[in-house]
Write a protein that holds these residues in place. Structure first.
Motif, short mmCIF file in Angstrom:
data_model
loop_
_atom_site.label_atom_id
_atom_site.label_comp_id
_atom_site.label_asym_id
_atom_site.label_seq_id
_atom_site.Cartn_x
_atom_site.Cartn_y
_atom_site.Cartn_z
N LEU B 23 0.83 -1.21 0.00
CA LEU B 23 0.00 0.00 0.00
C LEU B 23 0.86 1.26 0.00
CD1 LEU B 23 -2.91 -0.94 2.44
CD2 LEU B 23 -2.84 -1.07 -0.04
N PHE B 24 1.93 1.24 0.80
CA PHE B 24 2.77 2.44 0.88
C PHE B 24 3.37 2.78 -0.48
CE2 PHE B 24 3.56 1.59 5.64
CZ PHE B 24 2.44 2.33 5.95
N ILE B 25 3.87 1.77 -1.15
CA ILE B 25 4.51 2.04 -2.44
C ILE B 25 3.45 2.27 -3.51
CG2 ILE B 25 4.84 -0.32 -3.28
CD1 ILE B 25 7.50 2.41 -3.33
N GLY B 26 2.32 1.57 -3.36
CA GLY B 26 1.23 1.72 -4.32
C GLY B 26 0.70 3.14 -4.36
N ALA B 27 0.73 3.82 -3.22
CA ALA B 27 0.26 5.20 -3.18
C ALA B 27 1.10 6.08 -4.09
CB ALA B 27 0.31 5.71 -1.75
N ILE B 28 2.40 5.81 -4.09
CA ILE B 28 3.29 6.61 -4.95
C ILE B 28 3.03 6.29 -6.42
CG2 ILE B 28 5.68 7.24 -5.41
CD1 ILE B 28 6.36 6.45 -2.59
N PHE B 29 2.81 5.00 -6.71
CA PHE B 29 2.45 4.64 -8.09
C PHE B 29 1.20 5.41 -8.51
CE2 PHE B 29 4.07 0.02 -7.40
CZ PHE B 29 5.37 0.47 -7.41
N ALA B 30 0.21 5.44 -7.61
CA ALA B 30 -1.05 6.10 -7.92
C ALA B 30 -0.83 7.57 -8.25
CB ALA B 30 -2.03 5.94 -6.76
N LEU B 31 0.07 8.20 -7.48
CA LEU B 31 0.34 9.62 -7.70
C LEU B 31 0.87 9.85 -9.11
CD1 LEU B 31 0.37 12.28 -6.06
CD2 LEU B 31 2.78 11.87 -5.59
N ALA B 32 1.90 9.09 -9.48
CA ALA B 32 2.48 9.25 -10.81
C ALA B 32 1.45 8.90 -11.89
CB ALA B 32 3.72 8.37 -10.96
N ALA B 33 0.63 7.88 -11.61
CA ALA B 33 -0.37 7.47 -12.59
C ALA B 33 -1.43 8.55 -12.77
CB ALA B 33 -1.02 6.16 -12.15
N TYR B 34 -1.74 9.27 -11.70
CA TYR B 34 -2.73 10.32 -11.83
C TYR B 34 -2.24 11.38 -12.81
CZ TYR B 34 -6.01 14.03 -10.87
OH TYR B 34 -6.95 14.99 -11.03
N GLY B 35 -0.95 11.69 -12.74
CA GLY B 35 -0.37 12.65 -13.69
C GLY B 35 -0.55 12.18 -15.12
N LEU B 36 -0.32 10.89 -15.32
CA LEU B 36 -0.47 10.34 -16.67
C LEU B 36 -1.92 10.42 -17.13
CD1 LEU B 36 0.85 8.79 -19.07
CD2 LEU B 36 0.07 6.70 -17.97
N ALA B 207 4.44 16.81 -14.85
CA ALA B 207 5.87 16.67 -14.55
C ALA B 207 6.12 16.95 -13.07
CB ALA B 207 6.69 17.60 -15.42
N ALA B 208 5.42 17.95 -12.53
CA ALA B 208 5.60 18.30 -11.12
C ALA B 208 5.14 17.14 -10.22
CB ALA B 208 4.81 19.56 -10.79
N ILE B 209 4.02 16.54 -10.57
CA ILE B 209 3.51 15.40 -9.78
C ILE B 209 4.51 14.25 -9.82
CG2 ILE B 209 1.71 13.62 -9.71
CD1 ILE B 209 -0.28 15.73 -10.65
N VAL B 250 -8.04 5.49 -10.01
CA VAL B 250 -6.58 5.51 -10.07
C VAL B 250 -5.98 5.18 -8.72
CG1 VAL B 250 -4.59 7.02 -10.37
CG2 VAL B 250 -6.42 7.07 -12.05
N ILE B 251 -6.57 5.76 -7.66
CA ILE B 251 -6.04 5.49 -6.32
C ILE B 251 -6.17 4.01 -5.98
CG2 ILE B 251 -6.37 5.95 -3.85
CD1 ILE B 251 -7.20 8.80 -4.67
N MET B 252 -7.38 3.48 -6.22
CA MET B 252 -7.61 2.07 -5.90
C MET B 252 -6.66 1.16 -6.72
SD MET B 252 -9.61 2.11 -3.52
CE MET B 252 -9.75 0.35 -3.34
N ALA B 253 -6.55 1.48 -8.01
CA ALA B 253 -5.71 0.64 -8.88
C ALA B 253 -4.25 0.73 -8.44
CB ALA B 253 -5.86 1.07 -10.33
N GLY B 254 -3.81 1.94 -8.07
CA GLY B 254 -2.43 2.12 -7.62
C GLY B 254 -2.14 1.31 -6.37
#
Lengths: 414, 300
Positions: B23-36, B207-209, B250-254
């Motif tokens: 979950l901890f690392i998934g949250a970061i994935f979700a953040l980058a994925a939201y940018g995409l 890019a900032a996200i 996106v959050i759930m998937a991340g």
């Protein structure tokens, strides 16, 4: 008439230039009093750091040999020079450039590139043209199973990297009144040719001692996380954890071993130094066992560089920015010494005669003893095992070179 | 594989470790994925340099920790620098490929990704780098589960950043303009929205996200100039699974992907940890295809 004469002369002279130009490279192996060695090595791309270490090692040995009388062949003294190309860390480019060195530049004596992958790409090319190559940076054992008669490697092959840790674990088990068969081993190896070779050596030794493998994970190439594997280590509590996956594997493992407070009594991994784990992760790395090809504290000696410590000092004085001399540089220097020795014993520039001489190499160098098997790998130098003790790497095995006793179980407080 | 499942049932507390790590690392994935998702949804640009932006952010944290500044302060610095960088990239490259067919933007961003990898490699070298937070590591549940404070802190920071972005998109004028452009660029233009500026802003925001995500990655995992691709793939999996413009998705998937990777790596072995990600992508595409076959959807 005069005009015709002039144009004929022009044609003739230009043909002569062309012929000479074409004939030129064939002699290029030795130009005047200079023997030219060729190497395509990584100055850019992902292997650039170690490629540059290796080329620095080549250059230092060339300089030292040239300054101390050069190479005596046929009663005359010759100097070394290395012709380099940048292989950009890509195997295809490496093979292409090796071909160019041999065919266009007429190089007859090769030095190896950096990494097993690049060496694997270059070796068939040099074999095709029957050009001997002394290499110092390709350790994969698959390099020496192809029946290639033109490859000679000064370093220990990769299956020996962590095998010494298994022997050490067996020794410790016996000392503690346990049987080596009771030792339980956890393994995490990257899924690439080098690490799988290291793994093969470990597996051989594990089965030799009858130890039990409890975890056998293979890490993907760009994996930045091995916490799932370490969670398993936590559950199964093995006696020995072995990890190999280049610098990134060492950095990832060290960071997560610290983070997950793994208390395995014995941990061995490759590339501790390259990944700078001691400075990055501090006391948590205490007790890690790290194999190395060479260390400046070893008591090897030769007449060119002196002792291992002398080489260490000379290298640091010659090149700026080195706090520690990487073994990649030391073994590269040793490869150039092997060439000098072979030329002098062959007393000829004929590639076949020099190759013959290479097969009979039996040297003592600051880097270790060098004697080639029929397959071309060095069988005279053992791999050295060092342990991180209070933030410094001390040689603990094999016992005749050891400067310190091994600490077991590793002393670490999280 | 069965052995590993047995371990999980025998020592159930390990599930907690895997879940938390995931979950901890998934949250970061979700953040980058939201940018995409943002760039994809608003501009219809599939940004293959996503993971390399993440790496750039990570190297900003790395440089700061080298200078003796705590890498967590890299967060605002990375956000500002990467925003500016994103804007420049938009002006130089993306503005020229926007509105062209899909392959043009794929090629352009793929080229950008290679360029960024090589530049990072030239500057920082190919060695693996990390930025140390130096925060505590706690062990809970009798020492069987360890939680590094930095992971927990980044989880919180990720949540805060996501909340800020969402608020911004909902209530600010620029946020509204972005959403309007996403719905119908032509109509937005007619209504007086400077869509070019909206695109530039969106790309820069992405890019900032990514930069922010990279700073957190640097303190949790490791950095290497060529590691960006793994993050790009994860972003694509998450966005494809969640759909565009679906933030909760996106959050759930991340989070799900993070946990899935951990459990997959544990049960099947580390060699399958990334194969699982790609396998998920195939699965998601198959399910989508099946759904679309049943009910035709209007493409917005």
């Amino acid at each position: 008439m005069f005009k015709l004469f002039k144009s004929t002369a022009l044609l003739l002279s230009s043909t002569a230039v062309l012929v000479l130009g074409l004939a030129g490279p064939a002699q290029a192996k030795v130009e005047g009093d200079t023997i030219i060695l060729g190497s395509a090595i990584s100055f850019t791309g992902k292997y650039s750091t170690n490629g540059i270490h290796a080329s620095n090692g080549y250059n230092l040995a060339v300089k030292r040999i040239n300054e101390s009388g050069g190479i005596r062949v046929g009663g005359k003294s010759y100097k070394f020079k290395v012709k380099y190309y940048d292989d950009e860390s890509t195997p295809a480019r490496g093979a292409q450039l090796a071909e160019r060195l041999i065919k266009q530049d007429g190089i007859k004596y090769m030095l190896g590139p950096y990494s097993s992958g690049l060496t694997k790409a270059v070796a068939p090319v040099t074999a095709k043209y029957k050009v001997p190559m002394v290499e110092a940076e390709g350790a994969s054992r698959s390099l020496f199973t192809q029946g290639n008669k033109y490859i000679f490697a000064v370093l220990s092959t990769s299956e020996q990297y962590l095998a010494s840790a298994i022997a050490l674990a067996a020794e410790i088990a016996k000392k503690n009144g346990k049987k080596p068969q009771d030792v339980r081993v956890a393994m995490a190896f990257e899924n690439d040719p080098f690490s799988l070779d290291v793994r093969a050596g470990v597996v051989d030794d594990v089965s030799k001692y009858g130890m039990k493998i409890v975890i056998d994970d293979k890490l993907p190439r760009d994996l930045a996380d091995m916490s799932a594997t370490l969670t398993k280590v936590k559950a199964l509590k093995p006696d020995l954890l072995v990890v190999s996956g280049h610098s990134k594997g060492a950095a990832t493992a060290a960071r997560q071993i610290k983070e997950m407070q793994i208390d395995t009594p014995m941990i061995a991994m490759t590339h501790c130094e390259a990944a700078k784990i001691i400075t990055k992760f501090g006391a948590a790395t205490n007790g890690f066992l790290c194999p190395t090809q060479w260390a400046e504290t070893l008591s090897y000696k030769d007449s060119l560089f002196g002792s291992a410590a002398d080489f260490d000092r000379l290298f640091k004085a010659t090149y700026d920015g080195y706090k520690n001399v990487p073994y990649q540089a030391a073994q590269a220097a040793a490869a150039v010494m092997v060439w000098k020795d072979a030329f002098e014993r062959a007393n000829s520039f004929d590639t076949e005669k020099v190759r013959e001489a290479l097969t009979k190499t039996d040297m003592r160098t600051f880097y270790g003893n060098i004697r080639f098997s029929d397959a071309g790998n060095n069988i005279a130098k053992p791999m050295v095992l060092r342990q991180i003790q209070d933030g410094t790497l001390n040689v603990v095995a094999p016992s005749n070179w050891a400067s310190h006793k091994v600490e077991h179980p590793r002393m670490v407080n999280y | 594989m069965l052995d590993n499942l047995l371990i999980l049932t025998a020592v159930p507390v390990l599930n907690v470790q895997l879940l938390l790590d995931g979950l901890f690392i998934g949250a970061i994935f979700a953040l980058a994925a939201y940018g995409l998702a943002l760039v994809w949804g608003v501009m219809n640009v599939k940004n293959l340099a996503q993971g390399d932006f993440v790496m750039m952010g990570g190297y900003i944290a790395f440089v700061m920790s080298k200078m003796g500044i705590h890498p967590i302060f890299g967060l605002p610095v990375a956000i500002v620098l990467m925003f500016a960088f994103g804007w420049i990239v938009y002006r130089l490259i993306i503005s020229r490929v926007i509105g062209r067919d899909m392959f043009t933007s794929l090629l352009a961003t793929f080229g950008l990704a290679i360029l960024l990898q090589q530049v990072l490699n030239l500057i920082f070298g190919p060695e693996v780098q990390t930025a140390e937070s130096g925060f505590e590591i706690r062990s809970i549940l009798g020492g069987m589960v360890t939680v590094a404070d930095i992971k927990f802190i980044s989880f919180l920071l990720t949540a805060v950043l996501a909340a800020i972005v969402v608020t911004f998109m909902k209530f600010s004028r620029m946020g509204q303009a972005i959403r309007a452009t996403a719905q119908d660029a032509r109509a937005a233009k007619v209504m007086g929205i400077d869509t070019d500026r909206v695109y530039a802003f969106t790309y820069a925001l992405n890019a900032a996200i990514c930069g922010a995500a990279g700073v957190l990655i640097a303190m949790i995992w490791v950095l290497q100039p060529f590691f960006g691709l793994a993050y790009s793939i994860r972003c694509f999996v998450i966005v494809t699974a969640a759909g565009l413009g679906n933030l909760p998705g996106v959050i759930m998937a991340g989070l799900g992907l993070g946990a899935f990777e951990q459990f997959g790596g544990f049960i099947l072995g580390a060699e399958f940890q990334q194969a699982i990600v790609v396998g998920m992508l195939v699965l998601v595409l198959l399910i989508r295809q099946f759904q679309q076959g049943r009910q035709r959807q209007a493409v917005v």
